[in-house]
Write an enzyme that holds these catalytic residues in place. Structure first.
Site, PDB file in Angstrom:
ATOM      1  N   GLU A  23      58.864 -63.873  -8.251  1.00  0.00           N
ATOM      2  CA  GLU A  23      60.135 -63.195  -8.467  1.00  0.00           C
ATOM      3  C   GLU A  23      59.940 -61.696  -8.223  1.00  0.00           C
ATOM      4  O   GLU A  23      58.872 -61.146  -8.499  1.00  0.00           O
ATOM      5  CB  GLU A  23      60.623 -63.411  -9.914  1.00  0.00           C
ATOM      6  CG  GLU A  23      60.994 -64.851 -10.197  1.00  0.00           C
ATOM      7  CD  GLU A  23      61.715 -65.028 -11.544  1.00  0.00           C
ATOM      8  OE1 GLU A  23      61.935 -64.031 -12.258  1.00  0.00           O
ATOM      9  OE2 GLU A  23      62.056 -66.180 -11.858  1.00  0.00           O
ATOM     10  N   HIS A  77      66.739 -59.074 -10.453  1.00  0.00           N
ATOM     11  CA  HIS A  77      65.532 -59.855 -10.187  1.00  0.00           C
ATOM     12  C   HIS A  77      65.926 -61.081  -9.385  1.00  0.00           C
ATOM     13  O   HIS A  77      67.113 -61.379  -9.231  1.00  0.00           O
ATOM     14  CB  HIS A  77      64.783 -60.217 -11.477  1.00  0.00           C
ATOM     15  CG  HIS A  77      65.402 -61.265 -12.338  1.00  0.00           C
ATOM     16  ND1 HIS A  77      66.471 -61.009 -13.170  1.00  0.00           N
ATOM     17  CD2 HIS A  77      65.105 -62.584 -12.517  1.00  0.00           C
ATOM     18  CE1 HIS A  77      66.789 -62.114 -13.826  1.00  0.00           C
ATOM     19  NE2 HIS A  77      65.978 -63.096 -13.445  1.00  0.00           N
ATOM     20  N   HIS A  79      65.543 -65.277  -8.402  1.00  0.00           N
ATOM     21  CA  HIS A  79      65.158 -66.631  -8.781  1.00  0.00           C
ATOM     22  C   HIS A  79      64.786 -67.326  -7.485  1.00  0.00           C
ATOM     23  O   HIS A  79      65.606 -67.423  -6.578  1.00  0.00           O
ATOM     24  CB  HIS A  79      66.313 -67.367  -9.473  1.00  0.00           C
ATOM     25  CG  HIS A  79      66.527 -66.941 -10.901  1.00  0.00           C
ATOM     26  ND1 HIS A  79      67.595 -67.372 -11.659  1.00  0.00           N
ATOM     27  CD2 HIS A  79      65.795 -66.130 -11.704  1.00  0.00           C
ATOM     28  CE1 HIS A  79      67.504 -66.848 -12.881  1.00  0.00           C
ATOM     29  NE2 HIS A  79      66.431 -66.073 -12.929  1.00  0.00           N
ATOM     30  N   ASP A  90      66.407 -65.157 -19.417  1.00  0.00           N
ATOM     31  CA  ASP A  90      67.040 -63.870 -19.075  1.00  0.00           C
ATOM     32  C   ASP A  90      67.966 -63.404 -20.199  1.00  0.00           C
ATOM     33  O   ASP A  90      68.003 -62.215 -20.537  1.00  0.00           O
ATOM     34  CB  ASP A  90      67.860 -64.007 -17.786  1.00  0.00           C
ATOM     35  CG  ASP A  90      66.989 -64.228 -16.565  1.00  0.00           C
ATOM     36  OD1 ASP A  90      65.841 -63.760 -16.569  1.00  0.00           O
ATOM     37  OD2 ASP A  90      67.470 -64.873 -15.613  1.00  0.00           O
TER      38      ASP A  90
END
Lengths: 145, 93
Positions: A23, A77, A79, A90
Protein backbone atom coordinates in the site's frame (compact mmCIF):
# COMPACT_ATOMS: atom_id res chain seq x y z
CA UNK A 1 -17.39 18.20 -2.32
CA UNK A 2 -13.63 17.56 -2.73
CA UNK A 3 -12.27 19.30 -5.83
CA UNK A 4 -9.16 17.69 -7.24
CA UNK A 5 -7.38 18.44 -10.51
CA UNK A 6 -7.08 15.51 -12.91
CA UNK A 7 -3.26 15.72 -12.72
CA UNK A 8 -3.34 15.21 -8.94
CA UNK A 9 -5.70 12.24 -9.24
CA UNK A 10 -3.22 10.75 -11.73
CA UNK A 11 -0.39 11.36 -9.23
CA UNK A 12 -2.29 9.38 -6.58
CA UNK A 13 -2.79 6.49 -8.98
CA UNK A 14 0.84 6.58 -10.10
CA UNK A 15 2.00 6.41 -6.48
CA UNK A 16 -0.31 3.45 -5.77
CA UNK A 17 1.05 1.58 -8.79
CA UNK A 18 4.70 2.35 -7.99
CA UNK A 19 4.35 1.10 -4.43
CA UNK A 20 2.99 -2.31 -5.46
CA UNK A 21 2.86 -4.89 -3.97
CA UNK A 22 2.49 -2.67 -0.90
CA UNK A 23 0.00 0.00 0.00
CA UNK A 24 1.11 3.58 -0.59
CA UNK A 25 0.24 6.55 1.62
CA UNK A 26 0.58 10.29 1.74
CA UNK A 27 -1.04 13.66 2.19
CA UNK A 28 -2.79 16.06 -0.14
CA UNK A 29 -2.41 19.71 0.74
CA UNK A 30 -5.14 22.20 -0.08
CA UNK A 31 -5.86 25.86 -0.40
CA UNK A 32 -9.26 27.59 -0.49
CA UNK A 33 -11.03 24.23 -0.43
CA UNK A 34 -9.22 22.71 -3.41
CA UNK A 35 -6.36 20.24 -3.54
CA UNK A 36 -3.05 21.80 -4.60
CA UNK A 37 -0.31 19.19 -4.09
CA UNK A 38 0.26 15.49 -3.45
CA UNK A 39 3.00 14.65 -0.93
CA UNK A 40 4.15 11.06 -0.77
CA UNK A 41 4.95 9.69 2.68
CA UNK A 42 6.92 6.51 3.34
CA UNK A 43 4.79 3.57 4.42
CA UNK A 44 6.91 2.27 7.30
CA UNK A 45 4.66 -0.80 7.56
CA UNK A 46 5.72 -1.71 3.97
CA UNK A 47 2.81 -4.12 3.62
CA UNK A 48 0.15 -5.03 1.03
CA UNK A 49 -2.49 -4.79 3.78
CA UNK A 50 -1.31 -2.00 6.10
CA UNK A 51 0.10 1.45 6.03
CA UNK A 52 1.74 3.53 8.71
CA UNK A 53 3.02 6.93 7.71
CA UNK A 54 6.55 7.93 8.65
CA UNK A 55 5.81 10.21 11.64
CA UNK A 56 8.75 12.57 11.06
CA UNK A 57 7.75 13.14 7.44
CA UNK A 58 4.21 13.86 8.65
CA UNK A 59 5.53 16.39 11.16
CA UNK A 60 7.62 18.10 8.49
CA UNK A 61 4.59 18.35 6.21
CA UNK A 62 2.63 19.89 9.09
CA UNK A 63 5.38 22.49 9.56
CA UNK A 64 5.35 23.18 5.82
CA UNK A 65 1.58 23.76 5.97
CA UNK A 66 2.07 26.18 8.88
CA UNK A 67 4.50 28.19 6.79
CA UNK A 68 2.58 28.10 3.51
CA UNK A 69 -0.91 28.55 4.94
CA UNK A 70 -2.05 25.39 3.16
CA UNK A 71 -4.39 22.92 4.83
CA UNK A 72 -4.44 19.14 5.19
CA UNK A 73 -6.95 18.52 2.42
CA UNK A 74 -6.75 14.73 2.43
CA UNK A 75 -4.93 11.71 3.80
CA UNK A 76 -4.61 9.05 1.12
CA UNK A 77 -3.61 5.43 0.83
CA UNK A 78 -4.12 2.57 -1.56
CA UNK A 79 -5.91 -0.75 -1.30
CA UNK A 80 -4.17 -3.17 -3.60
CA UNK A 81 -6.80 -5.93 -3.54
CA UNK A 82 -9.98 -4.42 -2.12
CA UNK A 83 -12.38 -1.63 -2.93
CA UNK A 84 -11.71 2.11 -2.51
CA UNK A 85 -13.56 2.41 0.78
CA UNK A 86 -12.23 2.75 4.35
CA UNK A 87 -11.76 -0.69 5.89
CA UNK A 88 -12.70 -1.40 9.52
CA UNK A 89 -8.99 -0.87 10.33
CA UNK A 90 -9.02 2.50 8.54
CA UNK A 91 -12.04 3.58 10.57
CA UNK A 92 -10.56 2.38 13.89
CA UNK A 93 -7.30 4.18 13.12
CA UNK A 94 -9.07 7.46 12.32
CA UNK A 95 -9.47 7.88 16.09
CA UNK A 96 -6.96 8.28 18.85
CA UNK A 97 -6.44 6.10 20.77
CA UNK A 98 -7.33 3.70 17.93
CA UNK A 99 -10.85 2.35 18.13
CA UNK A 100 -12.17 5.13 20.42
CA UNK A 101 -14.85 5.87 17.85
CA UNK A 102 -17.05 7.89 20.20
CA UNK A 103 -14.36 10.60 20.32
CA UNK A 104 -13.84 13.25 17.69
CA UNK A 105 -11.83 11.75 14.83
CA UNK A 106 -8.17 12.79 14.61
CA UNK A 107 -8.76 14.75 11.40
CA UNK A 108 -12.43 15.77 11.34
CA UNK A 109 -12.09 18.21 8.43
CA UNK A 110 -9.79 16.11 6.28
CA UNK A 111 -10.91 13.76 3.51
CA UNK A 112 -9.71 10.18 3.51
CA UNK A 113 -8.92 9.31 -0.11
CA UNK A 114 -8.70 5.66 -1.12
CA UNK A 115 -7.11 4.45 -4.33
CA UNK A 116 -8.11 0.93 -5.29
CA UNK A 117 -6.08 -1.01 -7.83
CA UNK A 118 -8.68 -3.77 -8.02
CA UNK A 119 -10.34 -2.25 -11.07
CA UNK A 120 -8.85 -0.84 -14.24
CA UNK A 121 -8.82 2.11 -14.43
CA UNK A 122 -8.18 2.33 -10.68
CA UNK A 123 -10.89 3.79 -8.51
CA UNK A 124 -10.26 6.96 -6.44
CA UNK A 125 -12.87 7.93 -3.85
CA UNK A 126 -13.05 10.31 -0.90
CA UNK A 127 -14.72 9.93 2.49
CA UNK A 128 -15.14 11.57 5.84
CA UNK A 129 -14.92 9.46 8.98
CA UNK A 130 -17.29 10.81 11.63
CA UNK A 131 -17.72 10.30 15.36
CA UNK A 132 -19.27 6.89 15.95
CA UNK A 133 -17.17 5.44 13.13
CA UNK A 134 -19.64 6.55 10.49
CA UNK A 135 -18.17 6.66 6.97
CA UNK A 136 -19.64 9.19 4.53
CA UNK A 137 -18.60 9.24 0.91
CA UNK A 138 -17.87 12.70 -0.53
CA UNK A 139 -18.06 12.41 -4.32
CA UNK A 140 -14.89 13.83 -5.88
CA UNK A 141 -15.25 16.61 -8.45
CA UNK A 142 -12.36 16.07 -10.84
CA UNK A 143 -11.25 19.39 -12.31
CA UNK A 144 -10.08 19.01 -15.90
CA UNK A 145 -7.16 21.30 -16.76
CA UNK B 1 18.00 18.85 30.99
CA UNK B 2 16.13 21.59 29.16
CA UNK B 3 14.61 20.21 25.98
CA UNK B 4 12.28 21.41 23.27
CA UNK B 5 9.17 19.27 22.74
CA UNK B 6 7.34 19.03 19.41
CA UNK B 7 3.84 17.55 19.18
CA UNK B 8 1.16 17.26 16.50
CA UNK B 9 -2.59 16.78 16.04
CA UNK B 10 -4.37 15.03 18.92
CA UNK B 11 -1.43 15.41 21.31
CA UNK B 12 -1.31 19.12 20.61
CA UNK B 13 -4.83 19.41 22.02
CA UNK B 14 -3.70 18.39 25.53
CA UNK B 15 -0.84 20.93 25.67
CA UNK B 16 -2.99 24.04 25.19
CA UNK B 17 -2.84 23.79 21.39
CA UNK B 18 0.91 24.38 21.21
CA UNK B 19 3.04 22.67 18.59
CA UNK B 20 6.26 23.36 20.44
CA UNK B 21 7.08 24.03 24.09
CA UNK B 22 9.94 23.77 26.59
CA UNK B 23 10.19 21.13 29.27
CA UNK B 24 12.87 19.16 31.06
CA UNK B 25 13.93 15.74 32.23
CA UNK B 26 17.02 13.55 32.56
CA UNK B 27 15.37 10.76 30.55
CA UNK B 28 12.45 10.45 28.14
CA UNK B 29 10.33 8.85 30.89
CA UNK B 30 11.07 11.71 33.29
CA UNK B 31 10.27 14.21 30.55
CA UNK B 32 6.86 12.57 29.98
CA UNK B 33 6.11 12.80 33.74
CA UNK B 34 7.13 16.44 33.78
CA UNK B 35 4.98 17.25 30.76
CA UNK B 36 2.04 15.58 32.51
CA UNK B 37 2.63 17.86 35.50
CA UNK B 38 2.72 20.90 33.19
CA UNK B 39 -0.35 19.73 31.26
CA UNK B 40 -2.56 17.41 33.30
CA UNK B 41 -4.21 14.83 31.04
CA UNK B 42 -1.17 14.51 28.80
CA UNK B 43 -0.12 11.08 30.11
CA UNK B 44 -3.68 9.81 29.89
CA UNK B 45 -3.70 10.73 26.20
CA UNK B 46 -0.50 8.89 25.30
CA UNK B 47 -0.48 5.96 27.73
CA UNK B 48 -2.72 2.96 28.23
CA UNK B 49 -4.27 2.17 31.63
CA UNK B 50 -1.23 -0.01 32.50
CA UNK B 51 1.06 3.03 32.20
CA UNK B 52 2.72 1.82 29.00
CA UNK B 53 3.01 4.07 26.00
CA UNK B 54 0.33 3.42 23.37
CA UNK B 55 1.69 1.36 20.51
CA UNK B 56 0.64 4.17 18.16
CA UNK B 57 2.57 6.96 19.87
CA UNK B 58 6.02 7.56 18.43
CA UNK B 59 8.73 9.39 20.36
CA UNK B 60 11.79 10.71 18.62
CA UNK B 61 14.93 12.09 20.23
CA UNK B 62 16.13 14.55 17.61
CA UNK B 63 15.52 12.30 14.55
CA UNK B 64 15.93 8.89 16.25
CA UNK B 65 13.01 6.71 17.29
CA UNK B 66 13.56 6.08 21.03
CA UNK B 67 12.46 2.44 20.53
CA UNK B 68 15.84 2.00 18.87
CA UNK B 69 17.63 3.83 21.68
CA UNK B 70 16.78 3.02 25.31
CA UNK B 71 13.03 3.61 25.17
CA UNK B 72 11.82 5.67 28.10
CA UNK B 73 15.25 5.24 29.74
CA UNK B 74 16.86 7.19 26.91
CA UNK B 75 19.03 9.94 28.42
CA UNK B 76 18.44 13.55 27.37
CA UNK B 77 20.92 16.37 26.97
CA UNK B 78 20.41 20.12 27.15
CA UNK B 79 19.12 21.44 23.84
CA UNK B 80 17.68 18.13 22.61
CA UNK B 81 14.44 18.08 20.66
CA UNK B 82 11.88 15.42 21.55
CA UNK B 83 8.97 14.85 19.16
CA UNK B 84 5.86 13.03 20.40
CA UNK B 85 3.78 12.03 17.40
CA UNK B 86 0.66 9.91 17.03
CA UNK B 87 0.79 7.33 14.26
CA UNK B 88 -1.33 7.69 11.17
CA UNK B 89 -2.09 4.20 9.99
CA UNK B 90 -4.66 1.89 8.51
CA UNK B 91 -4.95 -0.46 5.61
CA UNK B 92 -7.11 -3.07 4.01
CA UNK B 93 -6.86 -5.42 7.02
Amino acid sequence: MPQIARALVEELIAHAREELPNECCGMVHGRDGAAVAVHRVTNVAASPYRYEMNPLQMMRLERARDESGETLFAIYHSHVASEARPSPTDVRMAFFPPGEIEREPMFPDTFYILVSLVSEPPSVRAFHVRTGGVVEEEPIAVIEA
Amino acid sequence: MAVKVHVTSVIQKVVDGQREFDSDGATVGELLSNIDRQYPGFAQQIMAADGKLHRFVNIYLNDEDVRFLDGQETALSDGDTVSILPALAGGAR
